[in-house]
Design an enzyme around this catalytic site. Structure first.
Site, PDB file in Angstrom:
ATOM      1  N   GLU A 159      81.215  57.607 -27.150  1.00  0.00           N
ATOM      2  CA  GLU A 159      81.587  57.370 -25.751  1.00  0.00           C
ATOM      3  C   GLU A 159      80.488  56.549 -25.085  1.00  0.00           C
ATOM      4  O   GLU A 159      79.317  56.972 -25.086  1.00  0.00           O
ATOM      5  CB  GLU A 159      81.730  58.726 -25.047  1.00  0.00           C
ATOM      6  CG  GLU A 159      82.336  58.632 -23.678  1.00  0.00           C
ATOM      7  CD  GLU A 159      82.238  59.973 -22.940  1.00  0.00           C
ATOM      8  OE1 GLU A 159      82.345  59.966 -21.720  1.00  0.00           O
ATOM      9  OE2 GLU A 159      82.034  61.006 -23.613  1.00  0.00           O
ATOM     10  N   ASN A 191      69.366  56.281 -26.563  1.00  0.00           N
ATOM     11  CA  ASN A 191      69.510  55.119 -25.685  1.00  0.00           C
ATOM     12  C   ASN A 191      68.927  55.466 -24.319  1.00  0.00           C
ATOM     13  O   ASN A 191      68.906  56.622 -23.923  1.00  0.00           O
ATOM     14  CB  ASN A 191      70.995  54.768 -25.519  1.00  0.00           C
ATOM     15  CG  ASN A 191      71.196  53.524 -24.677  1.00  0.00           C
ATOM     16  OD1 ASN A 191      70.464  52.532 -24.817  1.00  0.00           O
ATOM     17  ND2 ASN A 191      72.158  53.550 -23.771  1.00  0.00           N
ATOM     18  N   ARG A 243      82.850  43.185 -35.552  1.00  0.00           N
ATOM     19  CA  ARG A 243      81.913  44.244 -35.138  1.00  0.00           C
ATOM     20  C   ARG A 243      81.628  45.222 -36.288  1.00  0.00           C
ATOM     21  O   ARG A 243      80.497  45.648 -36.509  1.00  0.00           O
ATOM     22  CB  ARG A 243      82.519  44.985 -33.941  1.00  0.00           C
ATOM     23  CG  ARG A 243      81.546  45.728 -33.086  1.00  0.00           C
ATOM     24  CD  ARG A 243      82.238  46.326 -31.873  1.00  0.00           C
ATOM     25  NE  ARG A 243      82.467  45.368 -30.819  1.00  0.00           N
ATOM     26  CZ  ARG A 243      81.550  44.966 -29.949  1.00  0.00           C
ATOM     27  NH1 ARG A 243      80.323  45.446 -30.005  1.00  0.00           N
ATOM     28  NH2 ARG A 243      81.837  44.097 -29.018  1.00  0.00           N
ATOM     29  N   SER A 258      60.672  45.482 -23.170  1.00  0.00           N
ATOM     30  CA  SER A 258      59.609  46.222 -22.469  1.00  0.00           C
ATOM     31  C   SER A 258      59.656  47.719 -22.798  1.00  0.00           C
ATOM     32  O   SER A 258      58.617  48.381 -22.806  1.00  0.00           O
ATOM     33  CB  SER A 258      59.673  45.981 -20.963  1.00  0.00           C
ATOM     34  OG  SER A 258      60.778  46.624 -20.385  1.00  0.00           O
ATOM     35  N   ILE A 272      77.728  47.074 -28.150  1.00  0.00           N
ATOM     36  CA  ILE A 272      78.407  48.363 -28.265  1.00  0.00           C
ATOM     37  C   ILE A 272      78.522  48.668 -29.752  1.00  0.00           C
ATOM     38  O   ILE A 272      78.918  47.808 -30.548  1.00  0.00           O
ATOM     39  CB  ILE A 272      79.781  48.307 -27.580  1.00  0.00           C
ATOM     40  CG1 ILE A 272      79.565  48.187 -26.069  1.00  0.00           C
ATOM     41  CG2 ILE A 272      80.609  49.542 -27.916  1.00  0.00           C
ATOM     42  CD1 ILE A 272      80.827  48.014 -25.255  1.00  0.00           C
ATOM     43  N   THR A 306      76.656  58.685 -28.547  1.00  0.00           N
ATOM     44  CA  THR A 306      77.898  59.084 -29.205  1.00  0.00           C
ATOM     45  C   THR A 306      78.864  57.909 -29.076  1.00  0.00           C
ATOM     46  O   THR A 306      78.511  56.869 -28.506  1.00  0.00           O
ATOM     47  CB  THR A 306      78.517  60.329 -28.535  1.00  0.00           C
ATOM     48  OG1 THR A 306      78.855  59.985 -27.185  1.00  0.00           O
ATOM     49  CG2 THR A 306      77.572  61.509 -28.543  1.00  0.00           C
ATOM     50  N   HIS A 318      69.544  54.415 -20.332  1.00  0.00           N
ATOM     51  CA  HIS A 318      70.522  53.755 -19.474  1.00  0.00           C
ATOM     52  C   HIS A 318      70.014  53.807 -18.040  1.00  0.00           C
ATOM     53  O   HIS A 318      69.613  54.876 -17.565  1.00  0.00           O
ATOM     54  CB  HIS A 318      71.875  54.469 -19.592  1.00  0.00           C
ATOM     55  CG  HIS A 318      72.949  53.793 -18.803  1.00  0.00           C
ATOM     56  ND1 HIS A 318      73.505  52.600 -19.191  1.00  0.00           N
ATOM     57  CD2 HIS A 318      73.537  54.129 -17.634  1.00  0.00           C
ATOM     58  CE1 HIS A 318      74.401  52.227 -18.294  1.00  0.00           C
ATOM     59  NE2 HIS A 318      74.439  53.133 -17.335  1.00  0.00           N
TER      60      HIS A 318
HETATM   61  C1  GRF Z   1      66.439  48.491 -19.464  1.00  0.00           C
HETATM   62  O1  GRF Z   1      66.648  48.434 -18.090  1.00  0.00           O
HETATM   63  C2  GRF Z   1      67.228  49.607 -20.068  1.00  0.00           C
HETATM   64  O2  GRF Z   1      67.424  50.675 -19.202  1.00  0.00           O
HETATM   65  C3  GRF Z   1      68.555  48.960 -20.361  1.00  0.00           C
HETATM   66  O3  GRF Z   1      68.262  47.635 -20.702  1.00  0.00           O
HETATM   67  C4  GRF Z   1      67.011  47.261 -20.167  1.00  0.00           C
HETATM   68  C5  GRF Z   1      66.172  46.824 -21.321  1.00  0.00           C
HETATM   69  O4  GRF Z   1      64.948  46.267 -20.949  1.00  0.00           O
HETATM   70  N1  GRF Z   1      69.255  49.696 -21.395  1.00  0.00           N
HETATM   71  P1  GRF Z   1      63.853  45.945 -22.068  1.00  0.00           P
HETATM   72  O5  GRF Z   1      64.474  44.945 -23.033  1.00  0.00           O
HETATM   73  O6  GRF Z   1      63.468  47.213 -22.734  1.00  0.00           O
HETATM   74  O7  GRF Z   1      62.724  45.322 -21.303  1.00  0.00           O
END
Ligand code: GRF
Length: 218
Positions: free
Chosen positions: A147, A111, A69, A17, A96, A145, A113
């Site tokens: 981390e 990213n 990995r 999404s 990761i 990064t 989060h």
């Molecule tokens: C989202 O909640 C995002 O914050 C997290 O993983 C979810 C991904 O949802 N990193 P989508 O696949 O983009 O719908």
């Protein structure tokens, strides 16, 4: 769209999404960019269908086909680098990444989060915010990064936690905000006005809060 239009590679693992939010922002003209590739590490990720329906080049690179990995990340890195993207967008990419991959795309790897970083890196962010009795939850777009969920934050959106919220209801209310936040943060990056000075971000030469700029839902 010109030849200067920034190119984006999207990495997904699931529903996609957030990737769709980029497709919409580009179509609406709010983000100047073109998605040159969508790569999923999961063969049946629903986001692949979304990408194909939008006529985007979508492919699968399964981590299961690699012994470790490092070798997966090397192959993924090659697949991404082949497009010479201006930005690499992790959009629900549930792997990761090794420092070797991260270093290869340093400064152009983003990213999102679903927490108010630096709170709650890792998984189960909504439940952790509820369990802690927090008044607010939110999402953060940050540079990646080595981390985990720890790179410099570009932008954050906040929302109040309601007394009867569950992890699901909170995630449901947060997701549409993520969809506004992520393209806006990418746009900020592409403006060229963000610079990293001694590990801290500056916008237009002024230091930014460590949690990034605050995004107010439109
Ligand atoms: C989202 O909640 C995002 O914050 C997290 O993983 C979810 C991904 O949802 N990193 P989508 O696949 O983009 O719908």
């Amino acid at each position: 769209m010109t030849s200067k239009t920034p190119s984006l590679v999207m990495l997904i693992s699931g529903r996609g999404s957030n990737m769709e939010a980029f497709i919409r922002a580009i179509a609406a003209g709010t983000l100047d960019g073109r998605i040159v590739a969508v790569i999923s590490n999961v063969a049946d990720a629903p986001g692949l269908d979304l990408a194909r329906r939008a006529d985007l080049p979508a492919s699968v690179l399964s981590h299961q086909d690699y012994p470790d990995r490092g070798s997966f990340d090397a192959a993924l890195g090659d697949a991404v680098a082949a497009h010479e993207p201006d930005l690499v967008i992790l959009a629900g990419f549930m792997r990761i990444l090794t420092p070797a991959f991260v270093d290869r795309f340093a400064g152009r790897l983003l990213n999102i989060h679903p927490s108010l970083l630096p709170k709650y890196p890792g998984l189960h962010t909504h439940q952790r915010a509820i369990d802690a009795g927090d008044a607010e939850a939110g999402a953060t777009v940050h540079y990646v990064t080595s981390e985990l969920d720890g790179g410099p934050a570009i932008m954050q959106v906040r929302l109040p936690i309601q007394p009867n919220d569950t992890a699901d209801t909170l995630a449901q209310r947060l997701l549409p905000l993520e969809h506004q936040l992520y393209p806006a943060a990418a746009k900020l990056h592409l403006s060229g006005k963000l610079t990293l000075v001694d590990g801290r971000l500056e916008f237009d030469g002024k230091s930014m809060p460590p949690t990034g700029l605050e995004w107010r839902p439109q």
